[in-house]
Design a protein around this motif. Structure first.
Motif, PDB file in Angstrom:
ATOM      1  N   ALA A   4       0.812  -1.231   0.000  1.00  0.00           N
ATOM      2  CA  ALA A   4       0.000   0.000   0.000  1.00  0.00           C
ATOM      3  C   ALA A   4       0.837   1.269   0.000  1.00  0.00           C
ATOM      4  CB  ALA A   4      -0.939  -0.009   1.203  1.00  0.00           C
ATOM      5  N   TRP A   5       2.080   1.209   0.526  1.00  0.00           N
ATOM      6  CA  TRP A   5       2.876   2.427   0.579  1.00  0.00           C
ATOM      7  C   TRP A   5       3.155   2.991  -0.814  1.00  0.00           C
ATOM      8  CZ3 TRP A   5       5.169  -2.402   1.629  1.00  0.00           C
ATOM      9  CH2 TRP A   5       6.160  -2.826   0.709  1.00  0.00           C
ATOM     10  N   ARG A   6       3.114   2.127  -1.838  1.00  0.00           N
ATOM     11  CA  ARG A   6       3.420   2.570  -3.197  1.00  0.00           C
ATOM     12  C   ARG A   6       2.425   3.611  -3.712  1.00  0.00           C
ATOM     13  NH1 ARG A   6       7.124  -0.724  -5.910  1.00  0.00           N
ATOM     14  NH2 ARG A   6       7.721  -2.613  -4.772  1.00  0.00           N
ATOM     15  N   PHE A   7       1.207   3.630  -3.158  1.00  0.00           N
ATOM     16  CA  PHE A   7       0.218   4.621  -3.577  1.00  0.00           C
ATOM     17  C   PHE A   7       0.649   6.044  -3.200  1.00  0.00           C
ATOM     18  CE2 PHE A   7      -2.319   0.787  -3.784  1.00  0.00           C
ATOM     19  CZ  PHE A   7      -3.166   1.019  -4.861  1.00  0.00           C
ATOM     20  N   LEU A   8       1.612   6.163  -2.271  1.00  0.00           N
ATOM     21  CA  LEU A   8       2.154   7.466  -1.880  1.00  0.00           C
ATOM     22  C   LEU A   8       3.616   7.645  -2.281  1.00  0.00           C
ATOM     23  CD1 LEU A   8       0.670   8.029   1.715  1.00  0.00           C
ATOM     24  CD2 LEU A   8       0.052   9.236  -0.380  1.00  0.00           C
ATOM     25  N   THR A   9       4.424   6.610  -2.102  1.00  0.00           N
ATOM     26  CA  THR A   9       5.876   6.789  -2.245  1.00  0.00           C
ATOM     27  C   THR A   9       6.321   6.957  -3.687  1.00  0.00           C
ATOM     28  OG1 THR A   9       6.156   4.384  -2.217  1.00  0.00           O
ATOM     29  CG2 THR A   9       6.393   5.547  -0.119  1.00  0.00           C
ATOM     30  N   TYR A  10       5.442   6.669  -4.658  1.00  0.00           N
ATOM     31  CA  TYR A  10       5.840   6.891  -6.052  1.00  0.00           C
ATOM     32  C   TYR A  10       6.200   8.351  -6.309  1.00  0.00           C
ATOM     33  CZ  TYR A  10       1.362   9.051  -7.358  1.00  0.00           C
ATOM     34  OH  TYR A  10       0.289   9.899  -7.466  1.00  0.00           O
ATOM     35  N   MET A  11       5.712   9.252  -5.456  1.00  0.00           N
ATOM     36  CA  MET A  11       6.006  10.669  -5.636  1.00  0.00           C
ATOM     37  C   MET A  11       7.483  10.978  -5.419  1.00  0.00           C
ATOM     38  SD  MET A  11       4.681  12.427  -2.080  1.00  0.00           S
ATOM     39  CE  MET A  11       5.740  12.462  -0.631  1.00  0.00           C
ATOM     40  N   LEU A  12       8.225  10.092  -4.771  1.00  0.00           N
ATOM     41  CA  LEU A  12       9.617  10.364  -4.403  1.00  0.00           C
ATOM     42  C   LEU A  12      10.616   9.939  -5.472  1.00  0.00           C
ATOM     43  CD1 LEU A  12       9.453   9.209  -0.663  1.00  0.00           C
ATOM     44  CD2 LEU A  12       9.369  11.551  -1.535  1.00  0.00           C
ATOM     45  N   VAL A  13      10.168   9.221  -6.501  1.00  0.00           N
ATOM     46  CA  VAL A  13      11.097   8.738  -7.528  1.00  0.00           C
ATOM     47  C   VAL A  13      10.720   9.322  -8.889  1.00  0.00           C
ATOM     48  CG1 VAL A  13      11.637   6.624  -6.285  1.00  0.00           C
ATOM     49  CG2 VAL A  13       9.723   6.632  -7.880  1.00  0.00           C
ATOM     50  N   HIS A  14      11.736   9.552  -9.729  1.00  0.00           N
ATOM     51  CA  HIS A  14      11.532  10.174 -11.031  1.00  0.00           C
ATOM     52  C   HIS A  14      12.315   9.421 -12.095  1.00  0.00           C
ATOM     53  CE1 HIS A  14      10.259  13.306  -8.220  1.00  0.00           C
ATOM     54  NE2 HIS A  14       9.571  13.813  -9.222  1.00  0.00           N
ATOM     55  N   VAL A  15      11.852   9.556 -13.345  1.00  0.00           N
ATOM     56  CA  VAL A  15      12.427   8.729 -14.409  1.00  0.00           C
ATOM     57  C   VAL A  15      13.663   9.350 -15.048  1.00  0.00           C
ATOM     58  CG1 VAL A  15      10.228   7.627 -14.924  1.00  0.00           C
ATOM     59  CG2 VAL A  15      10.856   9.722 -16.126  1.00  0.00           C
ATOM     60  N   ASN A  16      13.844  10.664 -14.933  1.00  0.00           N
ATOM     61  CA  ASN A  16      15.050  11.306 -15.467  1.00  0.00           C
ATOM     62  C   ASN A  16      15.201  12.680 -14.834  1.00  0.00           C
ATOM     63  OD1 ASN A  16      13.355  13.162 -17.019  1.00  0.00           O
ATOM     64  ND2 ASN A  16      13.070  11.464 -18.465  1.00  0.00           N
ATOM     65  N   VAL A  17      16.291  13.351 -15.178  1.00  0.00           N
ATOM     66  CA  VAL A  17      16.607  14.645 -14.570  1.00  0.00           C
ATOM     67  C   VAL A  17      15.551  15.692 -14.916  1.00  0.00           C
ATOM     68  CG1 VAL A  17      18.282  16.528 -14.506  1.00  0.00           C
ATOM     69  CG2 VAL A  17      19.084  14.164 -14.510  1.00  0.00           C
ATOM     70  N   VAL A  18      15.102  15.721 -16.187  1.00  0.00           N
ATOM     71  CA  VAL A  18      14.105  16.718 -16.602  1.00  0.00           C
ATOM     72  C   VAL A  18      12.808  16.518 -15.826  1.00  0.00           C
ATOM     73  CG1 VAL A  18      12.712  17.555 -18.524  1.00  0.00           C
ATOM     74  CG2 VAL A  18      15.112  16.974 -18.879  1.00  0.00           C
ATOM     75  N   HIS A  19      12.377  15.279 -15.708  1.00  0.00           N
ATOM     76  CA  HIS A  19      11.170  14.955 -14.954  1.00  0.00           C
ATOM     77  C   HIS A  19      11.282  15.468 -13.523  1.00  0.00           C
ATOM     78  CE1 HIS A  19       8.316  11.637 -13.280  1.00  0.00           C
ATOM     79  NE2 HIS A  19       7.634  12.709 -13.609  1.00  0.00           N
ATOM     80  N   LEU A  20      12.433  15.240 -12.908  1.00  0.00           N
ATOM     81  CA  LEU A  20      12.661  15.686 -11.532  1.00  0.00           C
ATOM     82  C   LEU A  20      12.644  17.208 -11.437  1.00  0.00           C
ATOM     83  CD1 LEU A  20      13.534  15.162  -8.562  1.00  0.00           C
ATOM     84  CD2 LEU A  20      15.905  15.175  -9.392  1.00  0.00           C
ATOM     85  N   LEU A  21      13.383  17.879 -12.329  1.00  0.00           N
ATOM     86  CA  LEU A  21      13.513  19.339 -12.238  1.00  0.00           C
ATOM     87  C   LEU A  21      12.178  20.045 -12.463  1.00  0.00           C
ATOM     88  CD1 LEU A  21      16.919  19.996 -14.055  1.00  0.00           C
ATOM     89  CD2 LEU A  21      16.431  20.041 -11.598  1.00  0.00           C
ATOM     90  N   VAL A  22      11.396  19.558 -13.424  1.00  0.00           N
ATOM     91  CA  VAL A  22      10.099  20.194 -13.690  1.00  0.00           C
ATOM     92  C   VAL A  22       9.202  20.106 -12.458  1.00  0.00           C
ATOM     93  CG1 VAL A  22       7.970  20.017 -15.019  1.00  0.00           C
ATOM     94  CG2 VAL A  22      10.180  19.881 -16.180  1.00  0.00           C
ATOM     95  N   ASN A  23       9.113  18.918 -11.852  1.00  0.00           N
ATOM     96  CA  ASN A  23       8.277  18.764 -10.667  1.00  0.00           C
ATOM     97  C   ASN A  23       8.790  19.591  -9.499  1.00  0.00           C
ATOM     98  OD1 ASN A  23       6.291  17.088 -11.699  1.00  0.00           O
ATOM     99  ND2 ASN A  23       7.341  15.205 -11.137  1.00  0.00           N
TER     100      ASN A  23
END
Length: 367
Positions: free
Chosen positions: A186-205
């Motif tokens: 169940a934690w995955r319904f929240l913790t997905y917010m902490l990981v990103h697929v690349n640098v651009v994805h991370l920086l935009v968020n």
């Protein structure tokens, strides 16, 4: 020696000043029966007049009268009326309701201009009295919750990158991203917010959540903003699990969209207290609509192979609007806003409970 009580004396000018004439004009306007006093009913008429389009909080008239009516006569004499309009302590009781009203319908008389002469009537700006919301911005306590969340996201991304894994395939990403095959975690319904697929994805968020989250936090305090953010994250994954049951999720877009529509919520609930409310509302609505619309168009019309979880965006946006109405500060509560609050709270919990139950019992949907 016997104690001596010192009486406070108030000097009363023998001739009326120009300021007195100004307030006398307003006083006489609402002294409907011309008895030299403003009754409770007349005071209520001042505030609830058709010329004044605000719906007042419950019992505000009683609170004004109880504070301003010094001799408990049930009426406001002229001196009490003037004192009420100038008393800074009364601002906390009824804010700018009365003052804004009378200043908006009666032109100001400046006592004198720079030459010492009577300056006559001055038109009142349409923005007089606005900006109460903007006055609530404060740097204390410091707005750090979104900064802390952003730092955690950076650290976790850097950890996976140090392992040579930057496409959400590192050890942290595998543990935290939303995986439809592992919905029981169940934690995955929240913790997905902490990981990103690349640098651009991370920086935009990071950029969006900092630029939108920190201003919200400066007015509404950290815990309200965190509740909105997490509500958007949870709603995004639940909505995706039902609409796109085979989609993996990574990134904070659900929370980011919750922050966007939380701004819309606070504009709606503090419309009369905000400067340029209509412009702000249009900007945030346009921002959300363009992004989601582009993702939907690319997927269903252009058939572009892209991995944007637009359902998570939509789910986060709906949650941000509903939870924003429910938990963010409302500077002046009005009757219709109370009804809207209940509607938002009931709708949010109904949708979330339905989503949770569907994930638990609708197993055939995920096969």
């Amino acid at each position: 020696m016997p104690s001596v009580q010192r009486e406070t004396t108030v000097s009363i000018p023998l001739t009326p000043t120009r300021s007195d004439l100004y307030w006398r004009r307003i006083f006489n306007k609402y002294d409907k029966d011309n008895d030299g006093r403003i009754s409770y009913v007349e005071l209520k008429h001042i505030i609830e007049s058709r010329e004044y389009d605000h719906d007042l909080p419950d019992n505000v008239v009683e609170r004004i009268m109880s504070v301003a009516d010094r001799d408990n006569s049930g009426y406001l004499e002229f001196s009490e009326f003037v004192e009420m309009m100038h008393n800074p302590a009364l601002k906390a009781v009824f804010g700018h309701f009365v003052a804004r009203y009378v200043h908006s319908i009666v032109p100001h008389r400046d006592p004198v201009d720079t030459t010492g002469r009577w300056s006559g009537f001055r038109p009142v700006s349409a923005s007089d009295g606005d900006g109460t919301y903007e006055e609530e911005y404060s740097c204390w306590p410091p707005a750090v919750s979104m900064i802390i969340i952003s730092l955690v996201e950076i650290v976790l991304f850097c950890y996976d990158a140090a392992q040579g894994k930057t496409a959400a395939t590192g050890p942290i990403a595998k543990l935290f991203l939303y995986n439809p095959r592992k919905r029981h975690e169940a934690w995955r319904f929240l913790t997905y917010m902490l990981v990103h697929v690349n640098v651009v994805h991370l920086l935009v968020n990071l950029l969006v959540q900092l630029f939108l989250g920190v201003p919200l936090e400066m007015v509404h305090r950290w815990w309200r903003v965190v509740l909105v953010y997490l509500a958007g994250v949870a709603a995004g994954s639940l909505a995706t699990s039902l609409a796109d049951p085979k989609v993996f999720l990574a990134g904070a877009s659900g929370g980011v969209y919750a922050l966007i529509t939380a701004h819309i919520a606070t504009i709606i609930m503090n419309w009369s207290e905000m400067e340029f409310a209509i412009i702000q509302l249009l900007v945030f609505v346009l921002l959300a609509a363009v992004d989601v619309g582009t993702a939907v168009y690319d997927r269903y019309w252009k058939h572009t192979q892209q991995n944007i979880g637009y359902v998570a965006h939509l789910g986060g946006a709906v949650a941000g609007l509903l939870v924003g109405i429910g938990v963010l500060r409302n500077l002046e509560k009005r009757k219709w806003e109370k009804r809207l609050w209940w509607a938002a709270v009931v709708l949010y919990f109904s949708l979330m409970i339905a989503g949770i139950l569907a994930n638990i019992f609708w197993e055939s949907h995920f096969l």
